[in-house]
Design an enzyme around this catalytic site. Structure first.
Site, mmCIF file in Angstrom:
data_model
loop_
_atom_site.group_PDB
_atom_site.id
_atom_site.type_symbol
_atom_site.label_atom_id
_atom_site.label_comp_id
_atom_site.label_asym_id
_atom_site.label_seq_id
_atom_site.Cartn_x
_atom_site.Cartn_y
_atom_site.Cartn_z
ATOM 1 N N CYS A 271 0.808 -1.228 0.000
ATOM 2 C CA CYS A 271 0.000 0.000 0.000
ATOM 3 C C CYS A 271 0.836 1.270 0.000
ATOM 4 C CB CYS A 271 -0.926 -0.014 1.212
ATOM 5 S SG CYS A 271 -2.106 -1.367 1.177
HETATM 6 N N1 NAD Z 1 -3.132 -6.023 1.788
HETATM 7 C C1 NAD Z 1 -3.620 -5.005 2.468
HETATM 8 O O1 NAD Z 1 -3.352 -4.865 3.639
HETATM 9 C C2 NAD Z 1 -4.555 -4.000 1.825
HETATM 10 C C3 NAD Z 1 -5.209 -3.088 2.648
HETATM 11 C C4 NAD Z 1 -6.085 -2.185 2.091
HETATM 12 C C5 NAD Z 1 -6.270 -2.180 0.711
HETATM 13 N N2 NAD Z 1 -5.610 -3.047 -0.091
HETATM 14 C C6 NAD Z 1 -5.866 -2.997 -1.535
HETATM 15 O O2 NAD Z 1 -6.753 -4.060 -1.875
HETATM 16 C C7 NAD Z 1 -6.446 -4.580 -3.166
HETATM 17 C C8 NAD Z 1 -6.141 -6.063 -3.078
HETATM 18 O O3 NAD Z 1 -4.979 -6.217 -2.279
HETATM 19 P P1 NAD Z 1 -4.550 -7.603 -1.649
HETATM 20 O O4 NAD Z 1 -3.487 -7.272 -0.671
HETATM 21 O O5 NAD Z 1 -5.731 -8.378 -1.194
HETATM 22 O O6 NAD Z 1 -3.900 -8.307 -2.921
HETATM 23 P P2 NAD Z 1 -3.481 -9.848 -3.042
HETATM 24 O O7 NAD Z 1 -2.421 -9.900 -4.072
HETATM 25 O O8 NAD Z 1 -3.224 -10.417 -1.691
HETATM 26 O O9 NAD Z 1 -4.800 -10.542 -3.593
HETATM 27 C C9 NAD Z 1 -5.297 -10.350 -4.865
HETATM 28 C C10 NAD Z 1 -5.872 -11.664 -5.367
HETATM 29 O O10 NAD Z 1 -6.439 -11.437 -6.657
HETATM 30 C C11 NAD Z 1 -6.204 -12.589 -7.456
HETATM 31 N N3 NAD Z 1 -6.340 -12.197 -8.858
HETATM 32 C C12 NAD Z 1 -5.478 -11.486 -9.616
HETATM 33 N N4 NAD Z 1 -5.989 -11.286 -10.849
HETATM 34 C C13 NAD Z 1 -7.210 -11.870 -10.848
HETATM 35 C C14 NAD Z 1 -8.227 -11.980 -11.827
HETATM 36 N N5 NAD Z 1 -8.104 -11.429 -13.030
HETATM 37 N N6 NAD Z 1 -9.342 -12.667 -11.495
HETATM 38 C C15 NAD Z 1 -9.487 -13.225 -10.255
HETATM 39 N N7 NAD Z 1 -8.569 -13.137 -9.295
HETATM 40 C C16 NAD Z 1 -7.444 -12.468 -9.590
HETATM 41 C C17 NAD Z 1 -4.802 -13.018 -7.051
HETATM 42 O O11 NAD Z 1 -4.553 -14.357 -7.382
HETATM 43 C C18 NAD Z 1 -4.847 -12.766 -5.538
HETATM 44 O O12 NAD Z 1 -5.245 -13.911 -4.821
HETATM 45 C C19 NAD Z 1 -5.289 -3.724 -3.691
HETATM 46 O O13 NAD Z 1 -5.800 -2.650 -4.417
HETATM 47 C C20 NAD Z 1 -4.644 -3.203 -2.410
HETATM 48 O O14 NAD Z 1 -3.947 -1.997 -2.627
HETATM 49 C C21 NAD Z 1 -4.769 -3.977 0.447
#
Ligand code: NAD
Length: 432
Positions: A271
């Site tokens: 992030c």
């Molecule tokens: N990790 C955090 O603490 C956090 C906190 C707040 C916001 N966010 C935001 O939330 C969003 C997701 O982050 P995250 O940490 O969960 O990411 P992540 O990488 O942990 O998870 C994303 C998931 O999406 C899947 N994926 C990718 N392309 C895909 C597709 N086309 N179809 C289906 N699945 C698909 C991946 O395999 C993965 O499991 C981002 O925008 C991030 O900035 C993350």
């Protein structure tokens, strides 16, 4: 259609799909399942699907036991988009990284939208949870829906609700963190409120999608800038012989007008090092250069180099040949008590140490193995506090709570403390 969907949400017959089962999507799917909704998890990563089917968690937020519980609830998992056909609500929790030139990489959102497009039907609702620049929901999703002939707010619904997950935070989780929600139209907002009040104690509705998108990115810009400020102050305080952590402790006693941020070895995670640049890119489209964001990125990215310079200083003090020196890096994840190593400053520090041919080990209770830029695969050592005297210098990179700090202090030759875990008025510890 609005009334039908609202009723379905109220009586919990609405079927919810979460696309992207990572740090954000998996806990969300869990909470909606616990709230007695039918939930389908969709992810392209078949390894993650296999793990979930075997009741194995891959994130700290949920234990194996909780995944087993999830599998016993009304939860299904698939890698096929055709499941979208049966859904009422589709929530996108997809990565939003940046490219090498720091422009947004919206590939994941675009791919999933084009993948699910043919399965979308009237009466459904799409919600984006990913962190992104203001305008994304309308530009990347809304316009596609309109092109498909939907009348958003009438026969299809679009909302945005940013995730505020704080990995490792035991006090605040989805249920007790206010959830910001907005929608394309008033109907969309009403539905957003109905949905999210099932998993959060407090839903904060905002006027439009862009305000909701901007609020999340603002939170992360605020953190990045304040961390860079305190990182810069630390560098000066170190030179002046002032303990910056004591300064923060003192400033924190002011009950108004001050929020404490802490210096460290550099930014990590998915992030703070990334999200501000999603906004900078968009700001440039309006002819505005976001100087604060650029500067904070620069200061924060230099922290691993400062720590390495400090290491060199201490190596010099030992009067040993560089080839006889051995150091220990403690903590590889980007923040304490979790295993996430995305963008971790550990990699940058380890790389410098490796390139300069200094022998080193690392230990992290949560990270058993780590690759340094595909070239070097490291394995965490077993930490024996009685034997840490073999290391000329220990760098505390991530201050996991389960380290025994008194034992470290009593047995170490020298500790470079990047997190303010130790007092400094002694010969053993120096701040960096
Ligand atoms: N990790 C955090 O603490 C956090 C906190 C707040 C916001 N966010 C935001 O939330 C969003 C997701 O982050 P995250 O940490 O969960 O990411 P992540 O990488 O942990 O998870 C994303 C998931 O999406 C899947 N994926 C990718 N392309 C895909 C597709 N086309 N179809 C289906 N699945 C698909 C991946 O395999 C993965 O499991 C981002 O925008 C991030 O900035 C993350």
């Amino acid at each position: 259609m609005f009334k039908i969907l609202k009723k379905k949400i109220k009586n919990k017959s609405a079927k919810i799909g979460v696309i992207g089962l990572g740090y954000v999507g998996l806990p969300l799917a869990y909470e909606f399942s616990r709230a007695k909704f039918n939930v389908i998890g969709i992810d392209v990563n078949t390894q993650k699907i296999e793990n979930i089917k075997k009741n194995k968690s891959y994130i700290e937020r949920l234990s194996n036991k909780e995944i087993a519980k999830l599998n016993k609830l009304n939860f299904k998992i698939t890698n096929e988009y055709k499941a979208v056909k049966e859904l009422d609500i589709i929530i996108l929790c997809l990565p939003t990284p940046i490219n090498k030139d720091k422009s947004p990489n919206m590939k994941y959102i675009k791919d999933s939208i084009s993948g699910i497009s043919k399965y979308l039907n009237k009466g459904q609702l799409i919600c984006l949870e990913s962190t992104t620049y203001p305008g994304t929901s309308e530009e990347l999703i809304g316009q596609k829906l309109i092109k498909k002939g939907f009348n958003i707010g009438d026969d299809f619904f679009l909302i945005y609700s940013p995730e505020r997950e704080d990995p490792g935070n035991k006090k605040f989780k989805l249920s007790n963190t206010p959830k910001i929600v907005s929608g394309f139209s008033n109907n969309c907002k009403i539905l957003g409120n109905e949905i999210y009040k099932n998993v959060s104690n407090s839903v904060h509705l905002v006027e439009n999608l862009k305000i909701a998108e901007m609020s999340k990115i603002f939170e992360n810009i605020y953190r990045s800038i304040n961390i860079s400020l305190v990182n810069e102050l630390k560098l000066v305080c170190n030179k002046m012989g002032i303990d910056v952590f004591e300064v923060i402790k003192a400033a924190k006693t002011k009950p108004f007008g001050y929020s404490a941020f802490y210096p460290g070895p550099g930014l990590g995670g998915h992030c703070i090092p990334i999200d501000p640049f999603l906004f900078s890119w968009k700001a440039r489209k309006y002819g505005i250069e976001t100087k604060f964001i650029e500067l904070s990125g620069l200061v924060n990215s230099k922290m691993p180099s400062f720590i390495y310079q400090n290491l060199k200083k201490h190596i010099k003090k030992t009067n040993k040949n560089k080839s006889d020196i051995k150091i220990l890096l403690l903590g590889a994840s980007y923040k304490k008590n979790i295993s996430d190593t995305r963008e971790t400053p550990f990699i940058k520090i380890a790389e410098k140490v490796y390139k300069n041919k200094i022998k080193f080990d690392y230990h992290d209770p949560y990270v058993k193995e780590i690759n340094i830029n595909q070239r070097l695969k490291l394995k965490s050592i077993k930490l024996d506090y009685k034997k840490i005297k073999i290391y000329d210098v220990i760098i505390l990179i991530t201050d996991h709570d389960n380290y025994k700090y008194d034992k470290l202090f009593n047995n170490a030759k020298h500790i470079i403390d990047t997190r303010g875990r130790f007092k400094t008025n002694n010969n053993v510890v120096s701040r960096s």
